[in-house]
Design a protein around this motif. Sequence first.
Motif, PDB file in Angstrom:
ATOM      1  N   ASP A  26       0.832  -1.208   0.000  1.00 21.08           N
ATOM      2  CA  ASP A  26       0.000   0.000   0.000  1.00 21.08           C
ATOM      3  C   ASP A  26       0.867   1.260   0.000  1.00 21.08           C
ATOM      4  O   ASP A  26       0.603   2.201  -0.750  1.00 21.08           O
ATOM      5  N   LEU A  27       1.888   1.265   0.875  1.00 15.75           N
ATOM      6  CA  LEU A  27       2.766   2.436   0.944  1.00 15.75           C
ATOM      7  C   LEU A  27       3.556   2.586  -0.352  1.00 15.75           C
ATOM      8  O   LEU A  27       3.727   3.696  -0.849  1.00 15.75           O
ATOM      9  N   PHE A  28       4.046   1.482  -0.911  1.00 16.96           N
ATOM     10  CA  PHE A  28       4.762   1.521  -2.185  1.00 16.96           C
ATOM     11  C   PHE A  28       3.875   2.195  -3.238  1.00 16.96           C
ATOM     12  O   PHE A  28       4.301   3.109  -3.951  1.00 16.96           O
ATOM     13  N   GLN A  29       2.628   1.749  -3.320  1.00 15.42           N
ATOM     14  CA  GLN A  29       1.670   2.299  -4.278  1.00 15.42           C
ATOM     15  C   GLN A  29       1.425   3.794  -4.026  1.00 15.42           C
ATOM     16  O   GLN A  29       1.394   4.591  -4.966  1.00 15.42           O
ATOM     17  N   GLU A  30       1.263   4.158  -2.766  1.00 16.47           N
ATOM     18  CA  GLU A  30       1.028   5.559  -2.431  1.00 16.47           C
ATOM     19  C   GLU A  30       2.232   6.425  -2.787  1.00 16.47           C
ATOM     20  O   GLU A  30       2.082   7.540  -3.299  1.00 16.47           O
ATOM     21  N   ILE A  31       3.432   5.903  -2.542  1.00 14.41           N
ATOM     22  CA  ILE A  31       4.652   6.653  -2.893  1.00 14.41           C
ATOM     23  C   ILE A  31       4.741   6.841  -4.400  1.00 14.41           C
ATOM     24  O   ILE A  31       5.031   7.941  -4.882  1.00 14.41           O
ATOM     25  N   VAL A  32       4.484   5.772  -5.171  1.00 10.02           N
ATOM     26  CA  VAL A  32       4.521   5.882  -6.637  1.00 10.02           C
ATOM     27  C   VAL A  32       3.487   6.903  -7.108  1.00 10.02           C
ATOM     28  O   VAL A  32       3.768   7.731  -7.987  1.00 10.02           O
ATOM     29  N   ALA A  33       2.304   6.877  -6.502  1.00  9.69           N
ATOM     30  CA  ALA A  33       1.261   7.839  -6.882  1.00  9.69           C
ATOM     31  C   ALA A  33       1.717   9.272  -6.592  1.00  9.69           C
ATOM     32  O   ALA A  33       1.519  10.178  -7.418  1.00  9.69           O
ATOM     33  N   GLN A  34       2.342   9.479  -5.429  1.00  9.86           N
ATOM     34  CA  GLN A  34       2.818  10.822  -5.078  1.00  9.86           C
ATOM     35  C   GLN A  34       3.979  11.247  -5.986  1.00  9.86           C
ATOM     36  O   GLN A  34       4.100  12.427  -6.339  1.00  9.86           O
ATOM     37  N   LEU A  35       4.837  10.295  -6.327  1.00  6.00           N
ATOM     38  CA  LEU A  35       5.930  10.613  -7.255  1.00  6.00           C
ATOM     39  C   LEU A  35       5.363  11.021  -8.616  1.00  6.00           C
ATOM     40  O   LEU A  35       5.827  11.990  -9.221  1.00  6.00           O
ATOM     41  N   TRP A  36       4.363  10.280  -9.085  1.00  5.51           N
ATOM     42  CA  TRP A  36       3.738  10.597 -10.372  1.00  5.51           C
ATOM     43  C   TRP A  36       3.081  11.982 -10.325  1.00  5.51           C
ATOM     44  O   TRP A  36       3.190  12.770 -11.252  1.00  5.51           O
TER      45      TRP A  36
END
Length: 162
Positions: A32-42
């Motif tokens: 979940d955190l990995f996904q959230e980080i990728v979303a924030q990076l995007w």
Amino acid sequence: MEQEFLQIIQKNQGIIHKVSNIYCDTDDDRRDLFQEIVAQLWKSYPNFRKESKVSTWMYRVALNTAITSFKKSKRRPDHNHLTYENFQIEDEKYDTETEENIKLLHKAIKQLSGIEKSIVLLFLENKKYEEIAEITGITQNYVRVKMNRIKKKLKKLMGTEE
């Protein structure tokens, strides 16, 4: 732009894994955190001016995202509906033996505060105090003071205090 972003994420995904592993206890929370980080990076990628290293930008976004998630008891819903599969990022394979050797350290690190976790993670990544200060937004001198305190705290938590 999307291909460039995917290449950056693929090349530097270890940063996201490390932050996720430090801030989360379960595999589901890490994903979940990995996904959230990728979303924030995007989300922040169009504003990345390349005035700093890509790794510095990624650490800053990843750590800020992790600290924000760490402070909240409930995760925010994903507004962009991005999934791990959308980006087709291959998961890095970690050496399980090495992971076993550092579980004790991770257990101690998990007991640190959000900013302490950030500093120790960056220190373990061999980042210089100057870069740690830039990523975390605190002064270089404060990073040094904080790192000394963190080392003492970790020794105590791990039972290796002199």
